[in-house]
Motif scaffolding. Structure first.
Motif, PDB file in Angstrom:
ATOM      1  N   ALA A  82      16.982  29.462 -24.772  1.00  0.00           N
ATOM      2  CA  ALA A  82      17.684  28.308 -23.898  1.00  0.00           C
ATOM      3  C   ALA A  82      18.874  27.472 -24.719  1.00  0.00           C
ATOM      4  O   ALA A  82      19.341  27.049 -23.324  1.00  0.00           O
ATOM      5  CB  ALA A  82      16.657  26.959 -24.605  1.00  0.00           C
ATOM      6  N   ILE A  85      18.451  20.869 -20.525  1.00  0.00           N
ATOM      7  CA  ILE A  85      17.741  21.753 -21.295  1.00  0.00           C
ATOM      8  C   ILE A  85      18.958  21.613 -22.401  1.00  0.00           C
ATOM      9  O   ILE A  85      17.711  22.353 -23.378  1.00  0.00           O
ATOM     10  CB  ILE A  85      18.184  23.135 -20.715  1.00  0.00           C
ATOM     11  CG1 ILE A  85      17.759  23.563 -19.171  1.00  0.00           C
ATOM     12  CG2 ILE A  85      18.247  23.934 -21.853  1.00  0.00           C
ATOM     13  CD1 ILE A  85      18.032  24.827 -18.443  1.00  0.00           C
ATOM     14  N   VAL A  88      16.439  21.328 -25.823  1.00  0.00           N
ATOM     15  CA  VAL A  88      17.008  22.007 -27.278  1.00  0.00           C
ATOM     16  C   VAL A  88      16.780  21.507 -28.366  1.00  0.00           C
ATOM     17  O   VAL A  88      16.416  21.946 -29.380  1.00  0.00           O
ATOM     18  CB  VAL A  88      17.788  23.369 -27.127  1.00  0.00           C
ATOM     19  CG1 VAL A  88      18.255  24.333 -28.107  1.00  0.00           C
ATOM     20  CG2 VAL A  88      17.563  23.957 -25.851  1.00  0.00           C
ATOM     21  N   ALA A 124      21.057  28.970 -21.866  1.00  0.00           N
ATOM     22  CA  ALA A 124      21.761  29.297 -21.503  1.00  0.00           C
ATOM     23  C   ALA A 124      22.252  27.693 -21.044  1.00  0.00           C
ATOM     24  O   ALA A 124      22.730  27.520 -20.057  1.00  0.00           O
ATOM     25  CB  ALA A 124      19.922  29.712 -20.983  1.00  0.00           C
ATOM     26  N   ALA A 125      22.278  27.260 -21.663  1.00  0.00           N
ATOM     27  CA  ALA A 125      22.362  25.527 -21.360  1.00  0.00           C
ATOM     28  C   ALA A 125      23.784  25.732 -21.346  1.00  0.00           C
ATOM     29  O   ALA A 125      25.041  25.351 -20.513  1.00  0.00           O
ATOM     30  CB  ALA A 125      21.183  24.639 -22.625  1.00  0.00           C
ATOM     31  N   LEU A 167      12.725  31.356 -28.909  1.00  0.00           N
ATOM     32  CA  LEU A 167      13.626  30.445 -27.659  1.00  0.00           C
ATOM     33  C   LEU A 167      14.622  29.012 -27.591  1.00  0.00           C
ATOM     34  O   LEU A 167      15.795  28.802 -26.491  1.00  0.00           O
ATOM     35  CB  LEU A 167      12.397  29.795 -27.846  1.00  0.00           C
ATOM     36  CG  LEU A 167      10.940  30.092 -27.527  1.00  0.00           C
ATOM     37  CD1 LEU A 167       9.419  29.252 -27.142  1.00  0.00           C
ATOM     38  CD2 LEU A 167      11.262  31.532 -25.989  1.00  0.00           C
TER      39      LEU A 167
END
Length: 182
Positions: free
Chosen positions: A132, A70, A74, A135-136, A128
């Motif tokens: 992301a 991820i 990104v 989240a990573a 986004l």
């Protein structure tokens, strides 16, 4: 009277049996754990009351790997979006001395329509990319803390933190490369 055998052949029975000791099996039940004299898989005798533990399974590295994938995605997508945005903004930006400015109020209708898609890309990159990237980072921290792909998790944290910095540098460089002369 019934025939009762003589007392020598029939010893007196206790009125109650003492309770079994802790860790000892009840009468008629097989022992639950190893007894002295039994051999473990390592050749050592097993003390009573202890059962050999099965070997622990090594944790899978999937979480750290997912976090790293991820984070790398990104980084790459943010850099590509920065190139597209920078090359779209550069020609319509105003250059003055050592800086430049960009004002959407001075755009012609054709430039505004063309810049609409770039505006959507800017919002998508910020929204986004942020979701992301966070989240990573979170998955990387969990992977590093729980030893579920620690090295992948650390790489994911580093890449996700560096991604917006790289995207901003790429954005500035692509704008500078496409700026109209002063």
């Amino acid at each position: 009277m019934a025939n009762v055998p003589p007392p020598e052949n029939n010893p007196p029975q206790p009125l109650f049996a003492p309770p079994p000791q802790y860790g000892q099996p009840h009468y008629g039940q097989p022992p639950q754990f190893g007894e002295y004299g039994q051999q473990s898989q390592y050749g050592q005798p097993i003390p009573p009351g202890f059962a050999p533990y099965p070997p622990e399974a090594t944790p899978k590295k999937t979480l750290g790997l997912v976090a790293m994938i991820i984070a790398i995605a990104v980084l790459i997508l943010a850099a590509l979006a920065s190139i597209v945005i920078g090359t779209a903004v550069g020609p319509i930006a105003n250059r003055s001395g050592n800086s430049f400015s960009f004002n959407t109020a001075t755009l012609t209708p054709e430039q505004a329509r063309a810049f609409g898609a770039t505006g959507i890309l800017i919002v998508a990159q910020i929204a986004l990319g942020s979701v992301a990237g966070i989240a990573a980072i979170v998955l990387g921290i969990i992977a590093a803390a729980k030893k579920r792909g620690r090295s992948f998790g650390v790489v994911a944290i580093i890449v996700a933190v560096v991604a917006p910095i790289v995207a901003f540098i790429v954005y500035i460089v692509s704008i500078a490369a496409t700026l109209a002369p002063a």
